[in-house]
Design an enzyme around this catalytic site. Structure first.
Site, PDB file in Angstrom:
ATOM      1  N   LEU A  44      46.523  60.509  14.208  1.00 54.11           N
ATOM      2  CA  LEU A  44      46.352  59.056  14.110  1.00 54.11           C
ATOM      3  C   LEU A  44      45.905  58.523  15.461  1.00 54.11           C
ATOM      4  O   LEU A  44      46.422  58.939  16.504  1.00 54.11           O
ATOM      5  CB  LEU A  44      47.668  58.373  13.716  1.00 54.11           C
ATOM      6  CG  LEU A  44      48.044  58.353  12.231  1.00 54.11           C
ATOM      7  CD1 LEU A  44      49.443  57.780  12.069  1.00 54.11           C
ATOM      8  CD2 LEU A  44      47.046  57.552  11.415  1.00 54.11           C
ATOM      9  N   ASP A  45      44.947  57.595  15.457  1.00 56.32           N
ATOM     10  CA  ASP A  45      44.515  56.946  16.691  1.00 56.32           C
ATOM     11  C   ASP A  45      45.688  56.190  17.317  1.00 56.32           C
ATOM     12  O   ASP A  45      46.616  55.775  16.606  1.00 56.32           O
ATOM     13  CB  ASP A  45      43.376  55.964  16.414  1.00 56.32           C
ATOM     14  CG  ASP A  45      42.080  56.659  16.025  1.00 56.32           C
ATOM     15  OD1 ASP A  45      41.899  57.830  16.419  1.00 56.32           O
ATOM     16  OD2 ASP A  45      41.247  56.029  15.347  1.00 56.32           O
ATOM     17  N   PRO A  46      45.661  55.960  18.640  1.00 58.38           N
ATOM     18  CA  PRO A  46      46.752  55.218  19.283  1.00 58.38           C
ATOM     19  C   PRO A  46      47.025  53.859  18.643  1.00 58.38           C
ATOM     20  O   PRO A  46      48.191  53.459  18.514  1.00 58.38           O
ATOM     21  CB  PRO A  46      46.260  55.068  20.730  1.00 58.38           C
ATOM     22  CG  PRO A  46      45.394  56.263  20.947  1.00 58.38           C
ATOM     23  CD  PRO A  46      44.704  56.495  19.634  1.00 58.38           C
ATOM     24  N   ALA A  48      46.786  53.019  15.639  1.00 54.61           N
ATOM     25  CA  ALA A  48      47.260  53.148  14.258  1.00 54.61           C
ATOM     26  C   ALA A  48      48.748  53.470  14.220  1.00 54.61           C
ATOM     27  O   ALA A  48      49.314  54.016  15.160  1.00 54.61           O
ATOM     28  CB  ALA A  48      46.472  54.227  13.530  1.00 54.61           C
ATOM     29  N   ARG A 180      37.766  53.373  10.849  1.00 49.04           N
ATOM     30  CA  ARG A 180      36.935  52.611  11.789  1.00 49.04           C
ATOM     31  C   ARG A 180      35.481  52.571  11.331  1.00 49.04           C
ATOM     32  O   ARG A 180      34.790  51.558  11.479  1.00 49.04           O
ATOM     33  CB  ARG A 180      36.996  53.242  13.183  1.00 49.04           C
ATOM     34  CG  ARG A 180      38.289  53.018  13.919  1.00 49.04           C
ATOM     35  CD  ARG A 180      38.232  53.674  15.287  1.00 49.04           C
ATOM     36  NE  ARG A 180      38.351  55.127  15.225  1.00 49.04           N
ATOM     37  CZ  ARG A 180      37.799  55.965  16.093  1.00 49.04           C
ATOM     38  NH1 ARG A 180      37.043  55.500  17.081  1.00 49.04           N
ATOM     39  NH2 ARG A 180      37.987  57.265  15.995  1.00 49.04           N
TER      40      ARG A 180
END
EC number: 5.4.99.25
Length: 309
Positions: A44-46, A48, A180
């Site tokens: 997971l992206d930061p 998220a 995104r």
């Protein structure tokens, strides 16, 4: 504080990752709880939050099978009228544009168009690799990043709320989908640009946010870790479980296929490619196996041994 006395766990910890830290940072903090053998499935992206599958002990061996063909569900918010280099709220603003020509009906139609199979452009700031280098490293160094695409499947997309310039949505998608990119493509379609401002992973096959534990709770109550971990034999809930005798266990460990017994699989007639978890006589996971023909005889062949500690 690290607790070296905690036993190594073997299973899946369904973590509710908070917004802010990287997935790797969350893993590093849990590792200090005596969990030397640890990994995760589905970064997971930061920015998220939500379901992050933390794999412990022998469960690190089943990552590919756990994720295989698994759907993910995300809810999120996007903002119309601007673009960034990362396609989300964390990046540097590249442009702004008027969005007031966009109607709620335009937004709903654009979100509906996400549904189906498509080739999705991978963000330049991503962990996807080019010649062994993550794209985000090339982008941060100011180097040209090649345009990469990947095949994705969106089985369901819905608009939850429209308060322009903000749009809330939910998508059911294949593993590897970049949310995104969905926001970026929607902004292009509407002619005003868009960035992702919030993202929550609600489901990562086969676990949901309802089963997840907050990182702060996990770290604050290390003695409760074992009770929070889903055992390895339950981490693949849709795979049949077959308990072997001691003699059959020894044969499997020696690399021999296990005979297929139709009586054990009465509800599932033999076809090649059926997968199951083989258990040792004590009921502990021994191996992941798959049906196949060997010399025209139906057998279970080992996909991944799980007996080494």
């Amino acid at each position: 504080m690290a607790d070296s006395k905690l036993a190594q766990q073997h299973g899946v910890l369904v973590l509710n990752k908070p917004k802010g830290p990287t997935s790797a940072h969350c893993i590093a903090r849990i590792k200090r709880l005596g969990q030397k053998k640890i990994g995760h499935a589905g970064t997971l992206d930061p920015m998220a939050q939500g379901v992050l599958l933390v794999l412990l002990g022998q469960c690190t061996k089943i990552s590919g099978y756990l994720m295989e063909g698994g759907e993910k569900i995300y809810s999120g918010t996007l903002e119309l009228g601007r673009t960034t280099d990362t396609w989300d709220d964390e990046g540097e603003t590249l442009s702004t544009a008027d969005w007031t020509h966009v109607t709620e009906e335009d937004v709903v139609r654009a979100v509906d168009l996400w549904t189906g199979s498509s080739e999705q452009q991978v963000p330049a700031y991503s962990a996807a690799k080019h010649k062994g280098q993550p794209l985000y490293k090339l982008a941060r160094e100011g180097k040209e990043t090649p345009v990469k695409t990947r095949r994705i499947e969106i089985s369901q997309a819905e608009t939850l709320a429209v308060e322009l310039p903000f749009v809330r949505f939910r998508v059911h998608c294949s593993s590897g989908t970049y949310i995104r990119s969905l926001a970026h493509s929607l902004g292009n379609r509407l002619g005003c640009g868009a960035v992702l401002t919030e993202l929550i992973r609600e489901y990562s096959h086969p676990f949901s946010l309802d089963e997840a534990h907050d990182l702060d709770d996990v770290l604050a109550e290390p003695a409760e870790l074992a009770g929070r971990v889903i055992p390895l034999d339950k981490a693949l809930p849709h795979w049949p479980k077959l308990r072997l005798s001691a003699a059959d266990e020894a044969r499997v460990k020696n690399g021999m296929p296990h005979p297929y017994d139709p009586a054990e699989m009465a509800s599932m007639p033999f076809t090649e490619g059926i997968r199951a978890v083989l258990l040792d006589p004590a009921g502990d996971p021994l191996a992941l196996a798959e049906t196949a023909y060997r010399n025209q005889v139906p057998v279970w062949t080992v996909l991944r041994g799980l007996w080494n500690t």
